[in-house]
Design a protein around this motif. Structure first.
Motif, PDB file in Angstrom:
ATOM      1  N   GLY A 161       0.762  -1.180   0.048  1.00 14.24           N
ATOM      2  CA  GLY A 161       0.067  -0.062   0.058  1.00 14.24           C
ATOM      3  C   GLY A 161       0.952   1.123   0.131  1.00 14.24           C
ATOM      4  N   PHE A 162       2.045   1.210   0.744  1.00 15.73           N
ATOM      5  CA  PHE A 162       2.937   2.573   0.756  1.00 15.73           C
ATOM      6  C   PHE A 162       3.367   2.654  -0.486  1.00 15.73           C
ATOM      7  N   THR A 163       3.636   1.717  -1.558  1.00 17.03           N
ATOM      8  CA  THR A 163       3.980   1.847  -2.910  1.00 17.03           C
ATOM      9  C   THR A 163       2.904   2.300  -3.730  1.00 17.03           C
ATOM     10  N   ALA A 164       1.703   1.433  -3.680  1.00 19.00           N
ATOM     11  CA  ALA A 164       0.634   1.706  -4.507  1.00 19.00           C
ATOM     12  C   ALA A 164       0.042   3.088  -4.528  1.00 19.00           C
ATOM     13  N   GLY A 165       0.384   3.509  -3.198  1.00 18.00           N
ATOM     14  CA  GLY A 165      -0.081   5.143  -2.792  1.00 18.00           C
ATOM     15  C   GLY A 165       0.563   6.004  -4.093  1.00 18.00           C
ATOM     16  N   TYR A 166       1.878   5.638  -4.377  1.00 18.29           N
ATOM     17  CA  TYR A 166       2.587   6.571  -5.156  1.00 18.29           C
ATOM     18  C   TYR A 166       1.794   6.257  -6.609  1.00 18.29           C
ATOM     19  N   LEU A 167       1.149   5.055  -6.992  1.00 21.04           N
ATOM     20  CA  LEU A 167       0.571   5.161  -8.108  1.00 21.04           C
ATOM     21  C   LEU A 167      -0.739   5.759  -8.255  1.00 21.04           C
ATOM     22  N   ALA A 168      -1.291   5.708  -7.184  1.00 23.28           N
ATOM     23  CA  ALA A 168      -2.661   6.779  -6.963  1.00 23.28           C
ATOM     24  C   ALA A 168      -2.120   8.168  -7.094  1.00 23.28           C
ATOM     25  N   LEU A 191      -9.849  17.344 -22.578  1.00 22.69           N
ATOM     26  CA  LEU A 191      -8.667  16.863 -22.241  1.00 22.69           C
ATOM     27  C   LEU A 191      -8.648  16.392 -20.868  1.00 22.69           C
ATOM     28  N   ILE A 192      -9.447  17.157 -19.762  1.00 27.97           N
ATOM     29  CA  ILE A 192      -9.682  16.728 -18.492  1.00 27.97           C
ATOM     30  C   ILE A 192     -10.451  15.473 -18.598  1.00 27.97           C
ATOM     31  N   ARG A 193     -11.351  15.385 -19.287  1.00 23.92           N
ATOM     32  CA  ARG A 193     -12.286  14.170 -19.296  1.00 23.92           C
ATOM     33  C   ARG A 193     -11.427  13.107 -19.887  1.00 23.92           C
ATOM     34  N   THR A 194     -10.615  13.405 -20.861  1.00 17.12           N
ATOM     35  CA  THR A 194      -9.694  12.120 -21.169  1.00 17.12           C
ATOM     36  C   THR A 194      -8.900  11.505 -20.245  1.00 17.12           C
ATOM     37  N   GLN A 195      -8.257  12.592 -19.434  1.00 19.78           N
ATOM     38  CA  GLN A 195      -7.204  12.221 -18.556  1.00 19.78           C
ATOM     39  C   GLN A 195      -7.854  11.484 -17.371  1.00 19.78           C
ATOM     40  N   LEU A 196      -9.007  12.044 -17.055  1.00 17.69           N
ATOM     41  CA  LEU A 196      -9.459  11.382 -15.976  1.00 17.69           C
ATOM     42  C   LEU A 196     -10.049   9.917 -16.372  1.00 17.69           C
ATOM     43  N   ALA A 197     -10.570   9.730 -17.503  1.00 15.24           N
ATOM     44  CA  ALA A 197     -10.946   8.357 -17.972  1.00 15.24           C
ATOM     45  C   ALA A 197      -9.728   7.613 -17.885  1.00 15.24           C
ATOM     46  N   LEU A 198      -8.672   7.938 -18.510  1.00 15.33           N
ATOM     47  CA  LEU A 198      -7.634   7.280 -18.383  1.00 15.33           C
ATOM     48  C   LEU A 198      -7.125   6.784 -16.734  1.00 15.33           C
ATOM     49  N   ALA A 199      -7.039   7.674 -16.213  1.00 14.14           N
ATOM     50  CA  ALA A 199      -6.694   7.638 -14.710  1.00 14.14           C
ATOM     51  C   ALA A 199      -7.677   6.601 -14.071  1.00 14.14           C
ATOM     52  N   LEU A 200      -8.846   6.645 -14.150  1.00 14.12           N
ATOM     53  CA  LEU A 200      -9.816   5.934 -13.481  1.00 14.12           C
ATOM     54  C   LEU A 200      -9.942   4.416 -14.368  1.00 14.12           C
ATOM     55  N   ARG A 201      -9.605   4.347 -15.462  1.00 16.05           N
ATOM     56  CA  ARG A 201      -9.661   3.110 -16.020  1.00 16.05           C
ATOM     57  C   ARG A 201      -8.420   2.063 -15.475  1.00 16.05           C
ATOM     58  N   LEU A 202      -7.195   2.870 -15.076  1.00 17.45           N
ATOM     59  CA  LEU A 202      -6.139   2.205 -14.845  1.00 17.45           C
ATOM     60  C   LEU A 202      -6.043   1.982 -13.266  1.00 17.45           C
ATOM     61  N   ALA A 258       4.414  -1.422 -13.770  1.00 22.79           N
ATOM     62  CA  ALA A 258       3.814  -1.453 -15.283  1.00 22.79           C
ATOM     63  C   ALA A 258       2.776  -0.528 -15.435  1.00 22.79           C
ATOM     64  N   VAL A 259       1.590  -0.436 -14.381  1.00 26.79           N
ATOM     65  CA  VAL A 259       0.586   0.206 -14.684  1.00 26.79           C
ATOM     66  C   VAL A 259       0.962   1.942 -14.757  1.00 26.79           C
ATOM     67  N   GLY A 260       1.972   2.131 -13.747  1.00 24.00           N
ATOM     68  CA  GLY A 260       2.545   3.452 -13.689  1.00 24.00           C
ATOM     69  C   GLY A 260       2.983   3.927 -15.240  1.00 24.00           C
ATOM     70  N   TRP A 261       3.874   2.874 -15.674  1.00 26.00           N
ATOM     71  CA  TRP A 261       4.505   3.208 -17.112  1.00 26.00           C
ATOM     72  C   TRP A 261       3.659   3.409 -18.083  1.00 26.00           C
ATOM     73  N   VAL A 262       2.473   2.555 -18.002  1.00 19.64           N
ATOM     74  CA  VAL A 262       1.577   2.669 -19.166  1.00 19.64           C
ATOM     75  C   VAL A 262       0.576   4.003 -19.034  1.00 19.64           C
ATOM     76  N   TYR A 263       0.532   4.421 -17.935  1.00 18.87           N
ATOM     77  CA  TYR A 263      -0.246   5.505 -17.607  1.00 18.87           C
ATOM     78  C   TYR A 263       0.619   6.935 -18.088  1.00 18.87           C
ATOM     79  N   VAL A 264       1.955   6.788 -17.836  1.00 18.43           N
ATOM     80  CA  VAL A 264       2.714   8.022 -18.288  1.00 18.43           C
ATOM     81  C   VAL A 264       2.659   7.991 -19.630  1.00 18.43           C
ATOM     82  N   ARG A 265       2.884   6.870 -20.474  1.00 19.19           N
ATOM     83  CA  ARG A 265       2.616   6.991 -21.887  1.00 19.19           C
ATOM     84  C   ARG A 265       1.495   7.482 -22.276  1.00 19.19           C
ATOM     85  N   LEU A 266       0.477   6.899 -22.015  1.00 14.89           N
ATOM     86  CA  LEU A 266      -0.645   7.356 -22.358  1.00 14.89           C
ATOM     87  C   LEU A 266      -1.166   8.677 -22.226  1.00 14.89           C
TER      88      LEU A 266
END
Lengths: 581, 141
Positions: A81-88, B61-72, B118-126
């Motif tokens: 969770g401490f790490t996932a918090g950074y993902l959020a 833009l805000i909608r697109t970014q929010l949708a992306l963040a919510l999906r991930l 991996a999820v973070g990486w995908v997010y940054v790219r998109l």
């Protein structure tokens, strides 16, 4: 007491290096902007190291391993969770927050909501969460110094509080950035290297991982003498033979062999107990007496142990959402040059934290093999400090013990520094002055003294658990403010203020009940010790509802603010299109 | 920033959508006609109007970014949120050993971290792609 002659020199060394880097920073920090956000010129890699260095606190360095040793698998949700918090944080707030250009959480609240009183409220919560988080750091410092030198517990807390306050007051944040980045690498070395040595030793002298999870109690691997410092009641799961010097079960013994029947035994202060090799470890009362197989199973429960499924989900919610609301985490994002860099920094942080968190588990698990006496005294938070000396032995063991002691001190110094910068930052701009360098220095004193007083007053608590409670408060106050403030135009000052008060207030009340109140059980205990599952939804609901009711008071310039938060910087400069900003 | 017709001061033209987004520094206009020069529409009106266009784009833009963040975030919530339930319903999982480690320990003690990364990486790219698209759209409009 680990008795390593290298522990004190290592602690002194890490403290001197910290102060030296701080002093170097003092020479180059000149104005208030330098102090607060290092003039926003810190590169992504430096920044990520600094963020991780600041974030990996006593809870991560000592607490996680201690909890793993006691409670087993469920505790791993803390580091995850401490790490996932950074993902959020990356997904929802990293770039917008940087683009907002605010220095602190109260700045963000005012910028977005145009309200002075929400700003004041945010300030109060920054201080509350900051102090809540500082107390276990200082207690951890006391525990470390006691463990490695036998010095009284208050001394460590005083040393760390003094060094950090002086450092923060003299250098502000730029020096802190370098200090923090250095401390990440110090900490990861200090935890990884001994862990690898421990694993190699354990592989050669054990029957593989199956032995860790066999359905039997932890046993003393060698003849072990335990010095009990405070009066302790222990539960023997099996009959055990023990050589006693001191008062046990109300009678004095002078080096007599006793045969303990299964059940409860009272050990007075300053008793010495010597157990033969192979004896089952009597565990301190109040600790759930887990055999190794139960320990390894999921959903045995953390904290009160009732309703483990609920407690687990609540913990997940608190840690996943709480990180973004920690004041010392956010302030670090303003030192990124732009929103893109803020994202890259966060991504690197995910790597650095992931690497670090592989190791505390090793200490927690091997602690049950090589340092099971901690289950008897209940001081499992010391397992990282004790284990290298206990398992390795010889010169190497002593050197490793010195290394982990230094790493632990790095953890207290860095996290306390970050928290103190944030707390004194908001104190100096909102409470004690108007943000001048002198105000900042004065505030640093206040920011340091109050938690030191609290740390010296309160009884010893599990480091990770108190930190977990700070996460719950952050998740129930700043998390909704940031998420709704960043993504929803409809948020009003009234809504935000109401949500902060209700969500933050309820979770803070739950913390107080848990820390100061009587031991609660059943649903009450579970709801109070892991409050996030109900306080976070309530905070969101109150914020949205109260905003809807006061929809007329949405700031008139919300469109501009949204543009500022979300438009990439390349629009503002560089390209010829210089649109409406 | 060369929109055809933009410099053509001789034709007042109806407010031509999409309007150039820049109200900022006034465009350099070469005046070729000696006679009466028609000033462009009321600048205040124009700014408001352009802000509206910009506003729509920003909302998009805000909608697109929010949708992306919510999906991930939903992906992460599903992957991690299911684990406690799975552990509760299938206690046999603990008997599965990989490299000598019980499966739950392997999942929480090690595998969780690369998944988060991996999820973070995908997010940054998109997210960066969304922003590039936005900037291009602003430039064209």
């Amino acid at each position: 007491m680990t008795g390593s002659p290298y522990a004190i020199p290592a602690i002194v060394l890490i403290t001197i290096v910290t102060v030296a880097i701080g002093a170097f920073g003092y020479r180059i920090s000149r104005n208030t902007s330098d102090f607060l956000v290092a003039s926003r010129t810190v590169s992504a890699r430096w920044n990520a190291s600094a963020i991780s260095g600041e974030y990996l606190s006593a809870a991560s360095f000592l607490g996680v391993a201690g909890l793993v040793m006691k409670y087993g698998l469920d505790v791993l949700w803390y580091p995850v969770g401490f790490t996932a918090g950074y993902l959020a944080l990356l997904l929802f707030v990293a770039a917008p927050l940087r683009r907002s250009g605010a220095y602190t959480l109260p700045d963000f609240a005012e910028l977005r909501l145009r309200s002075k009183w929400v700003r004041k409220l945010a300030t109060a919560f920054v201080v509350l969460i900051g102090w809540l988080y500082l107390v276990p750091q200082l207690q951890g410092a006391g525990l470390t110094l006691t463990t490695v030198t036998g010095a009284p517990a208050w001394l460590g807390a005083v040393v760390v509080a003094t060094v950090v306050t002086a450092n923060v007051a003299s250098g502000g944040m730029r020096s802190i950035t370098f200090v923090q980045a250095f401390q990440y690498w110090a900490k990861v070395t200090a935890i990884a290297f001994p862990a690898i040595v421990l694993l190699m030793i354990w592989r050669t002298d054990s029957g593989g991982t199956e032995s860790l999870t066999a359905p039997s109690s932890p046993v003393f691997g060698t003849e072990t003498t335990v010095e009990v410092r405070t009066p302790t009641a222990v539960i023997a799961a099996q009959p055990v033979t023990v050589l006693v010097s001191g008062n046990v079960d109300g009678r004095d013994h002078a080096g007599e062999v006793m045969r303990w029947a299964p059940g409860r035994h009272e050990v007075a202060a300053d008793a010495r107990l010597t157990f033969p090799a192979g004896a089952a470890v009597p565990q301190v009362e109040g600790l759930r007496q887990l055999d190794n197989a139960t320990w390894a199973r999921p959903l045995v429960g953390v904290g009160s142990g009732d309703h483990p499924l609920f407690a687990t989900y609540s913990l997940i919610l608190a840690t996943f959402l709480g990180t973004m609301g920690l004041p010392h985490v956010l302030v670090r994002f303003y030192t990124n040059p732009d929103g893109r860099a803020a994202r890259m920094t966060t991504l690197v942080v995910l790597i650095l934290l992931g690497v670090f968190y592989l190791f505390p588990t090793v200490y927690g698990a091997l602690g049950r093999v090589y340092a099971p006496q901690l289950l008897l005294t209940g001081k499992t938070d010391a397992v990282v400090l004790v284990l290298p000396g206990a398992a390795v032995g010889g010169l190497l063991g002593q050197l490793l013990a010195g290394l982990v002691a230094a790493g632990a001190f790095a953890a207290f110094l860095s996290t306390s520094s970050g928290l103190m910068v944030s707390v004194s930052g908001v104190l100096s701009t909102d409470v004690l002055g108007r943000g001048s360098v002198r105000d900042f220095r004065r505030s640093a004193l206040v920011a340091g003294i109050v938690p030191l007083g609290l740390a010296l007053q309160t009884a010893e608590l599990d480091v990770s658990q108190v930190v977990g409670l700070a996460f719950a408060v952050a998740a129930s106050s700043f998390c909704p403010l940031l998420l709704l403030g960043t993504w929803w135009r409809g948020l009003t000052a009234t809504g935000a203020g109401a949500g902060l008060l209700v969500g933050g207030g309820l979770s803070a009340a739950a913390v107080l009940v848990t820390v100061l109140g009587p031991g609660l059980h059943g649903w009450t205990g579970a709801l109070m010790s892991q409050p996030a599952a109900w306080t976070v939804p309530i905070a969101f609901a109150v914020m949205v509802l109260a905003s809807r009711l006061t929809a007329a008071r949405v700031p008139a310039d919300v469109g501009r603010t949204m543009l500022q938060l979300h438009a990439p910087e390349s629009l503002r400069s560089g390209t010829p299109a210089q649109p409406h900003l | 920033m060369s929109v055809p017709g933009h410099d053509d001061v001789s034709r007042p033209g109806p407010v031509s959508p999409p309007d150039p987004p820049s109200p900022g520094p006034p465009q350099r206009v070469r005046v070729v006609l000696a006679g009466h020069q028609r000033v462009r529409a009321d600048p205040v009106l124009e700014i408001e109007e352009q802000t509206q266009v910009g506003d729509l784009l920003v909302r998009g833009l805000i909608r697109t970014q929010l949708a992306l963040a919510l999906r991930l975030a939903a992906v992460v919530a599903a992957l991690f949120g299911v684990l406690p339930l799975l552990f509760a319903l299938a206690p046999g999982l603990s008997r599965v050993r990989v490299f000598g480690l019980q499966l739950p320990w392997l999942l929480l003690g090690g595998l969780a971290y690369p998944v988060l990364l991996a999820v973070g990486w995908v997010y940054v790219r998109l997210a960066e792609r969304n922003e590039r698209d936005f900037v291009e759209m602003m430039d064209q409009s």
